[in-house]
Design a protein around this motif. Structure first.
Motif, PDB file in Angstrom:
ATOM      1  N   MET A  70      47.366  37.722  35.387  1.00 32.08           N
ATOM      2  CA  MET A  70      47.285  37.345  36.832  1.00 32.08           C
ATOM      3  C   MET A  70      45.709  37.021  37.181  1.00 32.08           C
ATOM      4  O   MET A  70      45.287  36.004  37.824  1.00 32.08           O
ATOM      5  N   ASN A  71      44.762  37.735  36.176  1.00 33.58           N
ATOM      6  CA  ASN A  71      43.313  37.334  36.154  1.00 33.58           C
ATOM      7  C   ASN A  71      43.171  35.847  35.984  1.00 33.58           C
ATOM      8  O   ASN A  71      42.199  35.437  36.835  1.00 33.58           O
ATOM      9  N   THR A  72      43.635  35.519  35.176  1.00 26.80           N
ATOM     10  CA  THR A  72      43.564  33.971  34.793  1.00 26.80           C
ATOM     11  C   THR A  72      43.937  32.923  35.707  1.00 26.80           C
ATOM     12  O   THR A  72      43.551  32.013  35.972  1.00 26.80           O
ATOM     13  N   ILE A  73      45.229  33.501  36.069  1.00 27.35           N
ATOM     14  CA  ILE A  73      46.002  32.541  37.169  1.00 27.35           C
ATOM     15  C   ILE A  73      45.247  32.490  38.268  1.00 27.35           C
ATOM     16  O   ILE A  73      45.129  31.674  38.929  1.00 27.35           O
ATOM     17  N   ASN A  74      44.794  33.697  38.795  1.00 21.11           N
ATOM     18  CA  ASN A  74      43.944  33.818  39.998  1.00 21.11           C
ATOM     19  C   ASN A  74      42.605  32.958  39.729  1.00 21.11           C
ATOM     20  O   ASN A  74      42.240  32.267  40.764  1.00 21.11           O
ATOM     21  N   ALA A  75      42.011  32.936  38.662  1.00 21.60           N
ATOM     22  CA  ALA A  75      40.637  32.054  38.569  1.00 21.60           C
ATOM     23  C   ALA A  75      41.130  30.469  38.680  1.00 21.60           C
ATOM     24  O   ALA A  75      40.247  29.897  39.330  1.00 21.60           O
ATOM     25  N   ILE A  76      42.156  30.262  38.274  1.00 18.03           N
ATOM     26  CA  ILE A  76      42.663  28.799  38.443  1.00 18.03           C
ATOM     27  C   ILE A  76      42.937  28.465  39.928  1.00 18.03           C
ATOM     28  O   ILE A  76      42.290  27.499  40.381  1.00 18.03           O
ATOM     29  N   GLU A  77      43.504  29.160  40.372  1.00 22.49           N
ATOM     30  CA  GLU A  77      44.004  28.858  41.825  1.00 22.49           C
ATOM     31  C   GLU A  77      42.721  28.922  43.026  1.00 22.49           C
ATOM     32  O   GLU A  77      42.854  28.265  43.738  1.00 22.49           O
ATOM     33  N   ASP A  78      41.647  29.698  42.510  1.00 22.36           N
ATOM     34  CA  ASP A  78      40.703  29.998  43.454  1.00 22.36           C
ATOM     35  C   ASP A  78      39.749  28.767  43.140  1.00 22.36           C
ATOM     36  O   ASP A  78      39.009  28.155  43.985  1.00 22.36           O
ATOM     37  N   PHE A 117      36.348  21.080  39.181  1.00 24.68           N
ATOM     38  CA  PHE A 117      37.338  22.059  38.940  1.00 24.68           C
ATOM     39  C   PHE A 117      37.269  22.919  37.745  1.00 24.68           C
ATOM     40  O   PHE A 117      37.411  23.944  37.655  1.00 24.68           O
ATOM     41  N   LEU A 118      37.159  22.223  36.463  1.00 26.24           N
ATOM     42  CA  LEU A 118      37.035  22.916  35.271  1.00 26.24           C
ATOM     43  C   LEU A 118      35.872  23.808  35.267  1.00 26.24           C
ATOM     44  O   LEU A 118      35.992  25.014  34.766  1.00 26.24           O
ATOM     45  N   TYR A 119      34.622  23.414  35.759  1.00 25.72           N
ATOM     46  CA  TYR A 119      33.489  24.366  35.913  1.00 25.72           C
ATOM     47  C   TYR A 119      33.745  25.576  36.628  1.00 25.72           C
ATOM     48  O   TYR A 119      33.335  26.595  36.334  1.00 25.72           O
ATOM     49  N   TRP A 120      34.340  25.458  37.925  1.00 23.02           N
ATOM     50  CA  TRP A 120      34.703  26.558  38.602  1.00 23.02           C
ATOM     51  C   TRP A 120      35.680  27.456  37.944  1.00 23.02           C
ATOM     52  O   TRP A 120      35.589  28.768  38.214  1.00 23.02           O
ATOM     53  N   VAL A 121      36.562  26.991  37.018  1.00 20.64           N
ATOM     54  CA  VAL A 121      37.540  27.883  36.478  1.00 20.64           C
ATOM     55  C   VAL A 121      36.687  28.592  35.372  1.00 20.64           C
ATOM     56  O   VAL A 121      36.864  29.666  35.404  1.00 20.64           O
TER      57      VAL A 121
END
Length: 128
Positions: A70-78, A117-121
Motif C-alpha cells: 500500500m505504501n508503493t500504491i499510495n506513492a504512485i497515486e499521490d 510523474f516518474l520523478y514524483w513517484v
C-alpha cells in the motif's frame, strides 16, 4: 522495445537505473492492487501439517505485506494526483500499458508530464 530516458529537463531527470526501477514499479501497479485484494480476501493456507516446531504468524505476515504494498500504491497515486486532470489517465495508460498518446497535446507536453510523474513517484518512494 527500448525505453527512452528524457535528458533535457535537469530538474526532473533520473539516472538510468533509477528511471527503470521507477518505471517498472509503476508498471507493476495493477498486480499490486490484485495482491492486496488477494491478501485481504484470501483464506489461510493449510499445509497439511498439524504440528510444527515453527511458530507461524500469518496475520502479521499479511499485515506487513499489505502495508508495504500500500505504501508503493499510495506513492504512485499521490504522484498521479499532481498531474493535471486532462493528462492523468493518458500518462498512466502510457506508462503502464504502453498506449500511445492522443493528438490533443504536443509530444513535448506528454513527455514533460510523464517525466515529472516518474520523478514524483521516485520522490514519494524516497528513492531520490
Amino acid at each position: 522495445m527500448k525505453e527512452y530516458i528524457p535528458k533535457k529537463a535537469k530538474e526532473y531527470r533520473l539516472d538510468k537505473s533509477l528511471y527503470l526501477r521507477v518505471l517498472h514499479t509503476v508498471r507493476d501497479y495493477p498486480r499490486m492492487l490484485e495482491k492486496v485484494n488477494d491478501i485481504i480476501h484470501g483464506n489461510a493456507a493449510d499445509d497439511g501439517m498439524p504440528k510444527s516446531k515453527n511458530v507461524g504468524k500469518p496475520t502479521e505476515k499479511k499485515a506487513i505485506a499489505i502495508v508495504e504494498t500500500m505504501n508503493t500504491i499510495n506513492a504512485i497515486e499521490d504522484a498521479l494526483k499532481q498531474i493535471p486532470m486532462e493528462y492523468r489517465q493518458y500518462i498512466f495508460d502510457n506508462v503502464v500499458h504502453k498506449i500511445k498518446y492522443p493528438d490533443f497535446a504536443d509530444k513535448m507536453t506528454w513527455s514533460r508530464w510523464r517525466m515529472r510523474f516518474l520523478y514524483w513517484v521516485a520522490d514519494n518512494l524516497g528513492l531520490l
